[in-house]
Enzyme design. Structure first.
Site, mmCIF file in Angstrom:
data_model
loop_
_atom_site.group_PDB
_atom_site.id
_atom_site.type_symbol
_atom_site.label_atom_id
_atom_site.label_comp_id
_atom_site.label_asym_id
_atom_site.label_seq_id
_atom_site.Cartn_x
_atom_site.Cartn_y
_atom_site.Cartn_z
ATOM 1 N N LYS A 188 -10.194 -5.712 -6.522
ATOM 2 C CA LYS A 188 -10.998 -4.546 -6.865
ATOM 3 C C LYS A 188 -10.138 -3.424 -7.419
ATOM 4 C CE LYS A 188 -12.828 -5.520 -2.795
ATOM 5 N NZ LYS A 188 -13.731 -5.830 -1.694
ATOM 6 N N LYS B 293 0.838 -1.209 0.000
ATOM 7 C CA LYS B 293 0.000 0.000 0.000
ATOM 8 C C LYS B 293 0.868 1.251 0.000
ATOM 9 C CE LYS B 293 -4.352 -1.092 -0.109
ATOM 10 N NZ LYS B 293 -4.897 -2.061 0.840
ATOM 11 N N LYS C 74 -3.254 -11.406 -8.472
ATOM 12 C CA LYS C 74 -4.585 -11.819 -8.024
ATOM 13 C C LYS C 74 -5.688 -10.932 -8.585
ATOM 14 C CE LYS C 74 -4.984 -9.115 -3.817
ATOM 15 N NZ LYS C 74 -5.628 -8.991 -2.543
HETATM 16 P P1 TYM Z 1 -10.585 -7.894 1.003
HETATM 17 O O1 TYM Z 1 -11.757 -7.011 1.141
HETATM 18 O O2 TYM Z 1 -9.470 -7.483 0.120
HETATM 19 O O3 TYM Z 1 -11.074 -9.313 0.515
HETATM 20 C C1 TYM Z 1 -12.095 -10.007 1.204
HETATM 21 C C2 TYM Z 1 -11.809 -11.485 1.245
HETATM 22 O O4 TYM Z 1 -11.677 -11.989 -0.085
HETATM 23 C C3 TYM Z 1 -10.433 -12.649 -0.225
HETATM 24 N N1 TYM Z 1 -9.901 -12.391 -1.563
HETATM 25 C C4 TYM Z 1 -9.450 -13.352 -2.385
HETATM 26 N N2 TYM Z 1 -9.381 -14.684 -2.224
HETATM 27 C C5 TYM Z 1 -8.890 -15.394 -3.278
HETATM 28 N N3 TYM Z 1 -8.484 -14.823 -4.442
HETATM 29 C C6 TYM Z 1 -8.546 -13.484 -4.632
HETATM 30 N N4 TYM Z 1 -8.159 -12.941 -5.776
HETATM 31 C C7 TYM Z 1 -9.041 -12.680 -3.565
HETATM 32 N N5 TYM Z 1 -9.236 -11.341 -3.418
HETATM 33 C C8 TYM Z 1 -9.753 -11.184 -2.174
HETATM 34 C C9 TYM Z 1 -9.521 -12.049 0.827
HETATM 35 O O5 TYM Z 1 -8.492 -12.936 1.159
HETATM 36 C C10 TYM Z 1 -10.489 -11.821 1.945
HETATM 37 O O6 TYM Z 1 -10.649 -13.006 2.680
HETATM 38 N N6 TYM Z 1 -8.251 -7.174 5.318
HETATM 39 C C11 TYM Z 1 -9.371 -7.841 4.693
HETATM 40 C C12 TYM Z 1 -10.715 -7.466 5.258
HETATM 41 C C13 TYM Z 1 -10.815 -7.726 6.712
HETATM 42 C C14 TYM Z 1 -10.956 -8.999 7.337
HETATM 43 C C15 TYM Z 1 -11.005 -8.740 8.725
HETATM 44 C C16 TYM Z 1 -11.033 -10.300 6.857
HETATM 45 C C17 TYM Z 1 -10.782 -6.800 7.679
HETATM 46 N N7 TYM Z 1 -10.909 -7.389 8.917
HETATM 47 C C18 TYM Z 1 -11.150 -9.768 9.650
HETATM 48 C C19 TYM Z 1 -11.188 -11.329 7.774
HETATM 49 C C20 TYM Z 1 -11.234 -11.056 9.161
HETATM 50 C C21 TYM Z 1 -9.353 -7.454 3.231
HETATM 51 O O7 TYM Z 1 -8.857 -6.439 2.852
HETATM 52 O O8 TYM Z 1 -10.027 -8.303 2.422
#
Ligand code: TYM
Length: 329
Positions: free
Chosen positions: A197, A111, A194
């Site tokens: 968004k 980031k 990957k």
């Molecule tokens: P975020 O919003 O980027 O993504 C949400 C969830 O989707 C999974 N994910 C993926 N899995 C496989 N392939 C991909 N290309 C892919 N893109 C996203 C992420 O691994 C995630 O599980 N920090 C987290 C949000 C968060 C969170 C938490 C998650 C905040 N607090 C507590 C679990 C528990 C995040 O940015 O995910």
């Protein structure tokens, strides 16, 4: 009964990566576990989103969550900013989180590279807020994709450190989880890493069949292999990885064979892939179009979700305050 917590940042609609990485398998777990699904709107503030669009983004994730199959009667679905106890725990955890370890986190370094003009403290302490999300319900399992593995490791470290410092056995050490399977990474269609968004390479659950066909058609390919059984370049392997998630094993095997015998026709493969993605997404999309119109339902779901989440969170905060040493006069 295990406590399961899943979180998604409110930075846009859900895509196939979110669905396969963190959601699909857990929709089936709602009966056997105490499940929490939440929308990480506070986490989204690290990138300074325009307030005008914040609510809309939360709504999109909420609608997608519900349309994907989360049942508010069986699970708790809530918005992070509705549960201020999380922020209080975040503060306590930050007292035991160190600059060196936070600055070394892969997501922070990434980031900081992407937004060098805005390397704020929220970005640095992103893993402690995430740990607070998880520990506030003392979750056992956290459904995530491969990219979140390091954050889960840090959560366990923070939990252990808290327990050791205060001489208690209060927090559990939660594990990253994908229904007994390996954590997965759904790749983008552009030959890069990957699906994400912010990478502009995502297929969304809300995309129309036409949009999906167009995106898959545009995926990077080449003129095909010339040697039998050759190693696939990343951008071709990516198509197969997505296919493994959405298609049946015999379909995948068919295209593997075609690849191995140098007879693969990417046009056919893409048609199949787009069709199989649409099979997964179109029932979800239909529900999205219905649910997004129902403001009364969304209001009810989020109100009840916030109440249930706060009930669980306030138990933790009461215990933590006591452990830390705060006392009433
Ligand atoms: P975020 O919003 O980027 O993504 C949400 C969830 O989707 C999974 N994910 C993926 N899995 C496989 N392939 C991909 N290309 C892919 N893109 C996203 C992420 O691994 C995630 O599980 N920090 C987290 C949000 C968060 C969170 C938490 C998650 C905040 N607090 C507590 C679990 C528990 C995040 O940015 O995910």
């Amino acid at each position: 009964m295990d406590t399961v917590l899943s979180g998604i940042r409110s930075t846009g609609n859900l895509h196939l990566g979110n669905y396969f990485g963190a959601l699909r398998n857990f929709i089936r777990m709602q009966d056997e576990n105490r499940c929490f699904f939440f929308i990480a709107d506070i986490h989204s503030l690290t990138t300074h989103p325009n307030p005008k669009y914040l609510h809309e983004n939360v709504k999109n994730v909420l609608v997608d969550y519900l349309a994907a199959g989360i049942d508010p009667e069986r699970s708790v679905i809530y918005i992070q900013s509705d549960v201020p106890e999380t922020i209080e725990l975040y503060l306590y955890l930050n007292m035991h989180a160190y600059l060196g370890e936070l600055a070394k986190t892969t997501s922070f370094k990434e980031k900081a590279r992407k937004q060098p003009e805005n390397v704020n403290a929220g970005l640095l302490t992103y893993p402690t807020l995430m740990a607070a999300d998880i520990l506030i319900h003392n979750a056992d399992k956290v459904p995530v994709g491969k990219d979140q593995e390091q954050h889960l490791e840090m959560t366990r470290k923070f939990a252990r450190r808290f327990n050791n410092f205060y001489g208690v056995e209060y927090f559990k050490e939660p594990v990253a989880y994908n229904f007994g399977e390996e954590l997965i990474k759904i790749p983008g269609l552009d030959g890069s890493g990957k699906m994400g968004k912010s990478e502009g390479n995502a297929i969304y659950l809300a995309d129309s069949p036409k949009e999906i066909e167009k995106k898959v058609k545009r995926a990077l390919t080449d003129s095909g292999p010339t040697e039998p059984n050759s190693v696939k370049p990343d951008y071709i392997e990516n198509l197969f990885t997505i296919m493994r998630a959405v298609s049946t094993p015999d379909v995948v095997q068919h295209y593997e064979n075609k690849w191995n015998s140098c007879e693969i026709r990417y046009g056919d493969m893409k048609k199949q892939l787009a069709g199989d993605i649409i099979k997964v997404t179109s029932p979800i999309r239909e529900r999205i179009l219905e649910i997004e119109k129902d403001d009364a339902y969304l209001r009810k779901v989020t109100k009840e979700g916030a109440e249930k989440a706060r009930e669980s969170a306030s138990k933790t905060i009461t215990a933590v305050r006591k452990i830390v040493g705060f006392k009433k006069f």
